[in-house]
Design a protein around this motif. Structure first.
Motif, PDB file in Angstrom:
ATOM      1  N   LEU A 100       0.831  -1.207   0.000  1.00  0.00           N
ATOM      2  CA  LEU A 100       0.000   0.000   0.000  1.00  0.00           C
ATOM      3  C   LEU A 100       0.865   1.256   0.000  1.00  0.00           C
ATOM      4  N   PHE A 101       1.941   1.236   0.760  1.00  0.00           N
ATOM      5  CA  PHE A 101       2.857   2.374   0.790  1.00  0.00           C
ATOM      6  C   PHE A 101       3.474   2.593  -0.591  1.00  0.00           C
ATOM      7  N   TRP A 102       3.935   1.503  -1.231  1.00  0.00           N
ATOM      8  CA  TRP A 102       4.549   1.622  -2.561  1.00  0.00           C
ATOM      9  C   TRP A 102       3.574   2.233  -3.562  1.00  0.00           C
ATOM     10  N   ILE A 103       2.315   1.815  -3.472  1.00  0.00           N
ATOM     11  CA  ILE A 103       1.294   2.331  -4.400  1.00  0.00           C
ATOM     12  C   ILE A 103       1.019   3.805  -4.106  1.00  0.00           C
ATOM     13  N   ASP A 104       0.709   4.096  -2.851  1.00  0.00           N
ATOM     14  CA  ASP A 104       0.331   5.465  -2.480  1.00  0.00           C
ATOM     15  C   ASP A 104       1.443   6.477  -2.725  1.00  0.00           C
ATOM     16  N   ASN A 105       2.685   6.043  -2.597  1.00  0.00           N
ATOM     17  CA  ASN A 105       3.815   6.951  -2.730  1.00  0.00           C
ATOM     18  C   ASN A 105       4.563   6.786  -4.044  1.00  0.00           C
ATOM     19  N   LYS A 106       3.983   6.000  -4.938  1.00  0.00           N
ATOM     20  CA  LYS A 106       4.557   5.795  -6.279  1.00  0.00           C
ATOM     21  C   LYS A 106       6.041   5.433  -6.203  1.00  0.00           C
ATOM     22  N   VAL A 107       6.350   4.547  -5.287  1.00  0.00           N
ATOM     23  CA  VAL A 107       7.735   4.138  -5.059  1.00  0.00           C
ATOM     24  C   VAL A 107       8.263   3.331  -6.247  1.00  0.00           C
ATOM     25  N   TYR A 108       7.412   2.458  -6.813  1.00  0.00           N
ATOM     26  CA  TYR A 108       7.791   1.600  -7.930  1.00  0.00           C
ATOM     27  C   TYR A 108       6.716   1.648  -9.004  1.00  0.00           C
ATOM     28  N   GLU A 109       7.091   1.222 -10.194  1.00  0.00           N
ATOM     29  CA  GLU A 109       6.120   1.035 -11.278  1.00  0.00           C
ATOM     30  C   GLU A 109       5.188  -0.119 -10.886  1.00  0.00           C
ATOM     31  N   PRO A 110       3.956  -0.148 -11.425  1.00  0.00           N
ATOM     32  CA  PRO A 110       3.012  -1.217 -11.070  1.00  0.00           C
ATOM     33  C   PRO A 110       3.568  -2.630 -11.288  1.00  0.00           C
ATOM     34  N   GLU A 111       4.319  -2.828 -12.355  1.00  0.00           N
ATOM     35  CA  GLU A 111       4.876  -4.156 -12.626  1.00  0.00           C
ATOM     36  C   GLU A 111       5.880  -4.562 -11.552  1.00  0.00           C
ATOM     37  N   VAL A 112       6.656  -3.599 -11.068  1.00  0.00           N
ATOM     38  CA  VAL A 112       7.650  -3.882 -10.031  1.00  0.00           C
ATOM     39  C   VAL A 112       6.941  -4.197  -8.711  1.00  0.00           C
ATOM     40  N   ILE A 113       5.888  -3.472  -8.424  1.00  0.00           N
ATOM     41  CA  ILE A 113       5.102  -3.757  -7.215  1.00  0.00           C
ATOM     42  C   ILE A 113       4.569  -5.176  -7.284  1.00  0.00           C
TER      43      ILE A 113
END
Length: 157
Positions: free
Chosen positions: A104-117
């Motif tokens: 959720l953090f990665w998504i909300d903060n755009k840490v990675y591209e969707p494929e990497v998530i």
């Protein structure tokens, strides 16, 4: 049942959880499981879940139950035995919670591209090894759902 190298063996109690008594070969088991998995995939296509729902312990369990519920009594229930892979069984819930919160953090903060998530989710989920069996297929479907989920795409914009 014979296991292919790399597959997680079931303990005797888990083997007793087979709901279809007519299954006698690995090929038959694989066929029944595949039919159940296809039904679970269809079920997911009709769901519109928010990212918080998709990335929740209850959904992780529900998806596994949908994938294997017609085959195994323990489908959708965390394992209660140690395996050749995964965290100690008593740490599953806690370790999974950390993973889902990280996602959720990665998504909300755009840490990675969707494929990497999706890749990171799949890798960590299978390494936790929540269930007696089916973890690889389950983690791949979870990753697919998170990669194509429109909420993740929205979070990227």
């Amino acid at each position: 049942m014979n296991y292919i190298q790399g597959q997680t063996a079931l303990d005797e109690e888990e083997k007793e959880g087979l709901l279809i008594s007519t299954i006698t070969t690995r090929a038959e088991l694989d066929e029944f499981e595949q039919l159940n998995i296809e039904s679970a995939i269809e079920w997911t296509l009709h769901k519109k879940l928010k990212k918080e729902q998709l990335l929740s312990e209850s959904f992780v369990k529900k998806l596994h139950q949908k994938m294997y519920g017609n085959i195994w009594k323990w489908a959708g229930k965390f394992r209660k035995s140690e395996k050749n892979i995964g965290v100690n069984y008593y740490l599953i819930s806690t370790t999974l919670k950390i993973l889902l919160e990280d996602c959720l953090f990665w998504i909300d903060n755009k840490v990675y591209e969707p494929e990497v998530i999706a890749i990171r989710l799949k890798h960590r989920l299978v390494s936790i090894h929540c269930f007696p069996n089916g973890n690889g297929r389950h983690s791949r479907l979870m990753a697919d759902l998170n990669r194509i989920d429109p909420l993740i795409a929205f979070a990227q914009s």
